[in-house]
Design an enzyme around this catalytic site. Structure first.
Site, mmCIF file in Angstrom:
data_model
loop_
_atom_site.group_PDB
_atom_site.id
_atom_site.type_symbol
_atom_site.label_atom_id
_atom_site.label_comp_id
_atom_site.label_asym_id
_atom_site.label_seq_id
_atom_site.Cartn_x
_atom_site.Cartn_y
_atom_site.Cartn_z
ATOM 1 N N HIS A 121 2.482 12.075 -1.167
ATOM 2 C CA HIS A 121 2.083 13.462 -0.975
ATOM 3 C C HIS A 121 3.177 14.375 -1.523
ATOM 4 O O HIS A 121 4.221 14.560 -0.891
ATOM 5 C CB HIS A 121 1.852 13.759 0.505
ATOM 6 N N SER A 171 0.846 -1.184 0.000
ATOM 7 C CA SER A 171 0.000 0.000 0.000
ATOM 8 C C SER A 171 0.882 1.234 0.000
ATOM 9 O O SER A 171 1.912 1.263 0.690
ATOM 10 C CB SER A 171 -0.904 0.000 1.229
ATOM 11 N N HIS A 186 -19.925 12.091 4.100
ATOM 12 C CA HIS A 186 -20.332 13.171 5.000
ATOM 13 C C HIS A 186 -20.208 14.543 4.348
ATOM 14 O O HIS A 186 -20.771 15.521 4.851
ATOM 15 C CB HIS A 186 -19.512 13.121 6.296
ATOM 16 N N VAL A 204 -2.259 -3.091 -3.657
ATOM 17 C CA VAL A 204 -2.585 -4.408 -4.207
ATOM 18 C C VAL A 204 -2.467 -5.392 -3.059
ATOM 19 O O VAL A 204 -1.518 -5.337 -2.279
ATOM 20 C CB VAL A 204 -1.672 -4.806 -5.388
ATOM 21 N N ARG A 205 -3.408 -6.297 -2.950
ATOM 22 C CA ARG A 205 -3.440 -7.131 -1.758
ATOM 23 C C ARG A 205 -4.070 -8.498 -2.056
ATOM 24 O O ARG A 205 -4.829 -8.652 -3.019
ATOM 25 C CB ARG A 205 -4.210 -6.430 -0.643
ATOM 26 N N HIS A 224 -2.483 7.365 -4.671
ATOM 27 C CA HIS A 224 -2.596 6.228 -3.760
ATOM 28 C C HIS A 224 -2.714 4.955 -4.590
ATOM 29 O O HIS A 224 -3.301 4.955 -5.677
ATOM 30 C CB HIS A 224 -3.860 6.380 -2.892
#
Length: 305
Positions: A99, A95, A178, A112-113, A109
């Site tokens: 920035h 991961s 939100h 891969v998992r 961002h």
């Protein structure tokens, strides 16, 4: 086509991917290098976190590998799959969050998992997940089109339906409910993916992982030397606040890591080094700051140009 997952094969690929991404980013920065922090997890497993800080181009770049295990899945992993409750598990992944210093360079961002429940049983349940997404502060059509075309081309060999499917999932997932706004311009995102069998699903994961640097580095190279003002820097810091809000409130990977007793420093590596929140901020109409939400954060078919 093998139906049995090979965790050593996945681990070998992910470690190599971390190496290659760090090498490319350090070369693009030109002034700083990644430091390595290897760690172990008391409950099982460990990882290798790499961090570049205060570079010429990247204010903070984190690329983390982890391979963790457990004997009981946390609530975040069984909320949608209650039949897996109580199973042992293994999770592997790379991961990263980048920035940049210059507001003209987007934040990016990727992850891969691979996840396997009951790896020691005769019927393990496994899947792949991941993708990459882009978060510009001052949008450029050229950059958005390039990013999405690399994403589209990466998954095209595995099915014509995958890019629109994964793009839609990305747009829906990286959304601040939100605030009622997207985090960025999206890209690819997929989860619970095993429909092609292990070998081809793993090949898809590799295609996505290998596409990240070709998608991001040309954008960085184009924008990193552009001049910017303090006003633009302050707007970047304010928009970084949205990034932090998403990762702390909505991101499932953050919740899984914290609920499973993961390493807090590595889990929160994604947060920006500097950020600001201005109460009730609204960009002035007609400004480049207003254009971000009025134009670039509206879902569209970027790959079409």
């Amino acid at each position: 086509m093998s139906a049995t997952p090979s965790i050593p094969s996945v681990k070998s690929y992910l470690l190599g991917l971390q190496d290659s991404i760090c090498a490319a980013l350090a070369a693009e920065d030109g002034a700083a290098t990644f430091r390595t922090d290897e760690w172990t997890r008391p409950q099982g497993g460990g990882g290798r976190t790499r961090l570049l800080a205060e570079g010429a181009v990247f204010e903070k770049a984190g690329v983390a590998f982890s391979h963790v295990t457990g004997d009981k899945l946390p609530p975040s992993a069984t909320a949608h799959r209650p039949e897996l409750a109580g199973r042992s598990w293994e999770a592997l992944g790379v991961s990263l969050v980048i920035h940049p210093r210059n507001p003209r360079v987007p934040t990016s961002h990727a992850n891969v998992r691979f996840f396997c429940a009951g790896p020691d049983t005769a019927t393990p349940v496994w899947w792949f997940g991941g993708g990459f997404d882009l978060t510009p502060y001052y949008g450029q059509v050229e950059d958005c089109v390039h990013w999405h075309r690399v994403a589209r081309d990466a998954v095209a060999p595995f099915g014509a339906d995958l890019y629109p499917r994964f793009k839609k999932y990305c747009d829906e997932y990286f959304f601040l409910k939100h605030r009622g706004e997207p985090r960025g311009i999206g890209g690819l995102f997929f989860d619970d993916f095993n429909e092609l069998g292990f070998e081809q699903s793993f090949a898809l994961l590799r295609a996505v992982g290998d596409a990240y640097i070709p998608a991001y580095r040309p954008i960085v190279a184009r924008r990193k030397a552009e001049a910017y003002t303090d006003r633009e820097r302050q707007f970047q810091l304010l928009r970084r606040g949205r990034y932090a809000e998403f990762n702390l409130v909505w991101d499932r990977g953050t919740l899984f890591g914290l609920q499973s007793g993961g390493r807090t420093e590595s889990i929160l590596m994604s947060l920006p080094p500097l950020v600001r929140w201005d109460y009730g901020f609204q960009p002035e109409p007609g400004t480049p700051e207003a254009q971000l939400t009025e134009v670039f954060l509206k879902p569209r078919d970027w790959a079409a140009g």
